[in-house]
Structure formats: structure tokens, C-alpha cells
Design a protein around this motif. Structure first.
Motif, PDB file in Angstrom:
ATOM      1  N   UNK A   1       0.824  -1.199   0.000  1.00 15.67           N
ATOM      2  CA  UNK A   1       0.000   0.000   0.000  1.00 15.67           C
ATOM      3  C   UNK A   1       0.861   1.253   0.000  1.00 15.67           C
ATOM      4  N   UNK A   2       1.845   1.299   0.864  1.00 11.86           N
ATOM      5  CA  UNK A   2       2.677   2.493   0.968  1.00 11.86           C
ATOM      6  C   UNK A   2       3.470   2.741  -0.312  1.00 11.86           C
ATOM      7  N   UNK A   3       3.943   1.673  -0.935  1.00 15.68           N
ATOM      8  CA  UNK A   3       4.674   1.829  -2.190  1.00 15.68           C
ATOM      9  C   UNK A   3       3.775   2.376  -3.287  1.00 15.68           C
ATOM     10  N   UNK A   4       2.568   1.831  -3.406  1.00 16.81           N
ATOM     11  CA  UNK A   4       1.644   2.278  -4.442  1.00 16.81           C
ATOM     12  C   UNK A   4       1.210   3.723  -4.214  1.00 16.81           C
ATOM     13  N   UNK A   5       0.883   4.059  -2.976  1.00 18.87           N
ATOM     14  CA  UNK A   5       0.466   5.425  -2.654  1.00 18.87           C
ATOM     15  C   UNK A   5       1.611   6.403  -2.894  1.00 18.87           C
ATOM     16  N   UNK A   6       2.808   6.072  -2.411  1.00 16.52           N
ATOM     17  CA  UNK A   6       3.945   6.972  -2.557  1.00 16.52           C
ATOM     18  C   UNK A   6       4.285   7.269  -3.996  1.00 16.52           C
ATOM     19  N   UNK A   7       4.332   6.236  -4.821  1.00 21.73           N
ATOM     20  CA  UNK A   7       4.681   6.422  -6.233  1.00 21.73           C
ATOM     21  C   UNK A   7       3.622   7.204  -6.983  1.00 21.73           C
ATOM     22  N   UNK A   8       2.370   6.840  -6.778  1.00 25.16           N
ATOM     23  CA  UNK A   8       1.288   7.523  -7.492  1.00 25.16           C
ATOM     24  C   UNK A   8       1.199   8.993  -7.103  1.00 25.16           C
ATOM     25  N   UNK A   9       1.354   9.260  -5.812  1.00 21.33           N
ATOM     26  CA  UNK A   9       1.245  10.642  -5.346  1.00 21.33           C
ATOM     27  C   UNK A   9       2.350  11.512  -5.928  1.00 21.33           C
ATOM     28  N   UNK A  10       3.596  11.023  -5.914  1.00 24.14           N
ATOM     29  CA  UNK A  10       4.726  11.818  -6.398  1.00 24.14           C
ATOM     30  C   UNK A  10       4.576  12.131  -7.878  1.00 24.14           C
ATOM     31  N   UNK A  11       4.120  11.171  -8.664  1.00 20.39           N
ATOM     32  CA  UNK A  11       3.965  11.397 -10.098  1.00 20.39           C
ATOM     33  C   UNK A  11       3.040  12.572 -10.375  1.00 20.39           C
ATOM     34  N   UNK A  12       1.900  12.594  -9.698  1.00 21.64           N
ATOM     35  CA  UNK A  12       0.939  13.680  -9.926  1.00 21.64           C
ATOM     36  C   UNK A  12       1.438  14.979  -9.295  1.00 21.64           C
ATOM     37  N   UNK A  13       1.994  14.892  -8.086  1.00 22.22           N
ATOM     38  CA  UNK A  13       2.484  16.086  -7.388  1.00 22.22           C
ATOM     39  C   UNK A  13       3.551  16.797  -8.227  1.00 22.22           C
ATOM     40  N   UNK A  14       4.496  16.050  -8.757  1.00 19.28           N
ATOM     41  CA  UNK A  14       5.556  16.657  -9.565  1.00 19.28           C
ATOM     42  C   UNK A  14       4.994  17.298 -10.833  1.00 19.28           C
ATOM     43  N   UNK A  15       4.036  16.630 -11.461  1.00 21.00           N
ATOM     44  CA  UNK A  15       3.442  17.178 -12.681  1.00 21.00           C
ATOM     45  C   UNK A  15       2.661  18.452 -12.392  1.00 21.00           C
ATOM     46  N   UNK A  16       1.855  18.424 -11.346  1.00 16.39           N
ATOM     47  CA  UNK A  16       1.018  19.587 -11.024  1.00 16.39           C
ATOM     48  C   UNK A  16       1.849  20.792 -10.609  1.00 16.39           C
TER      49      UNK A  16
END
Length: 235
Positions: free
Chosen positions: A76-91
């Protein structure tokens, strides 16, 4: 020295801390906070993790969770961490890492520390002088537990249900616990155990837990390592 694997055992509550790298903000806008909650809701359901309490601070977050399946928490933590960073960096037009390495976690003794950990989590914004009362902070599970809103992310633990026979009784009892706060010793124990990764509980708890994992539960004392051929000295 090789890094120890995280201590994760199915069916036990775990306190988790995830920090921003160099204490940088991991939330810059309301949409960021909501995105994190959405990801936690999605991946906790997929992986089989009950989230009992949470708080999203500006540069870190706390979770109190119980994984119901093997490897559920790290997945869970791996999936949440990766997904969040991808969008955060783009935004926010940035690149590179956002997190301060791996998430930190500890496994806690339920009857001794679970409610204390919930209080510890709820009081984070107050200790940080962000709000005067925990119910004034939007990005935590506190309002759910005192009856001010319904939070789909939260799965109350059995110890919370045992606080009263009616919703009102439970909410009032929990509000009193939070207002009373926790001791400096409890706060320090929860922080230190989570950052170090050692199990938090009494000797009997650790002994019962040790039979379920090969990973050491606490820091060993200085001296020659214990071997299977050694005979323990009676207490």
C-alpha cells in the motif's frame, strides 16, 4: 551494517510516519491533501489494510493501520507513494524525489498503545501550533471519531467500539481522551519506536510476537550475540 527489514505482522496495529525530503512540504494545495486521501482509500482497500486514524501535516503524515494480508502495508505504501509523487511533480512543475527515504513504522501493543497512538496522531496539529483544538484541523480523522463527520477512509478499531454502547457515548469518551492528552513518556515512546522500527510494548507482548517473525523486535544489548547453543540465564 545491513538495514533490517521493516517489522510488519498481519493483524497487529502499526504506526506509520512518512516525511518529506529535507522536511519540505508534501502538500501545497487543498487538492494535494484530497489526492492523498483518495489514494489511501483506494490502495488500502485493494491491499487489505484497515486505516484506524490519520493526520496529514504540511511536510509529513501519520497513519495508524492494521494490515490484514501478508505484505499489505508495504504494498500500500509503495503504491500510494509512487502515485502521489507522479501527480504532485506534474502539477507543481518539479522533478525528483519527494520523500525522505522509506516510510517509518512500528508495531504497537494494542491494549497499551492503540488509543494513545490515536490521541498522539490527533494532537499533532495542536502540538505544531497550527490549530487550538484538534477538531479545528480538517485533514485528520479526529472529526470522524467525535461525530462531526463521516470519513470513508476510517475503519474504527475494536477498542474504539468498546468505549461506549452508543455512538454518542463512544464519541464523548474519545473526545475526553483527546482532551486529556498523553504523557510525555508515551509521546516519546511512540515517536522513538516508529523512527527506529522496534516493536512497542511490554516484554510479554514482544515474546508472543517474536514467535510470529524472524525479525528482531528490539535493539540488542552490547556484547556477544546470543546463539542457539547458549542457555538463557533464569530471571
Amino acid at each position: 551494517m545491513a538495514r533490517l527489514p521493516r517489522l510488519t505482522v498481519t493483524g497487529y496495529p502499526h504506526h506509520v510516519i512518512l516525511r518529506g525530503n529535507n522536511r519540505q512540504d508534501i502538500f501545497k494545495a487543498t487538492a494535494d491533501y484530497q489526492r492523498m486521501l483518495d489514494l489511501l482509500a483506494e490502495h488500502s482497500k485493494v491491499q487489505g489494510v484497515d486505516i484506524h486514524a490519520y493526520v496529514l501535516m504540511s511536510n509529513h503524515l501519520h497513519l495508524l493501520v492494521t494490515p490484514q494480508l501478508d505484505q499489505a502495508l508495504p504494498k500500500m505504501m509503495q503504491a500510494v507513494g509512487r502515485s502521489y509523487v507522479q501527480v504532485f511533480n506534474k502539477v507543481h512543475g518539479r522533478t525528483g524525489t519527494l520523500w525522505e527515504g522509506r516510510y517509518r513504522s512500528t508495531l504497537i501493543q494494542t491494549d497499551r498503545y492503540l488509543l494513545a497512538c490515536m490521541v498522539y496522531i490527533d494532537l499533532n496539529p495542536v502540538r505544531a501550533h497550527m490549530v487550538a483544538q484538534p477538531e479545528d484541523y480538517v485533514w485528520s480523522s479526529h472529526r470522524h471519531y467525535i461525530g462531526q463527520r463521516s470519513d470513508r477512509l476510517v475503519t474504527p478499531h475494536a477498542l474504539y467500539w468498546a468505549l461506549g454502547n452508543t455512538p454518542f457515548a463512544r464519541e464523548a469518551a474519545y473526545a475526553e481522551l483527546v482532551q486529556a492528552g498523553i504523557s510525555t513518556d508515551q509521546q516519546g515512546a511512540l515517536t522513538d519506536a516508529t523512527l527506529s522500527g522496534w516493536a512497542l510494548g511490554d516484554d510479554r507482548f514482544k515474546a508472543s510476537l517474536q514467535v510470529q517473525t524472524e525479525r528482531r523486535l528490539s535493539k540488542t544489548k552490547a556484547g556477544r550475540p546470543f546463539s542457539k547453543g547458549d542457555k538463557p540465564v533464569p530471571n
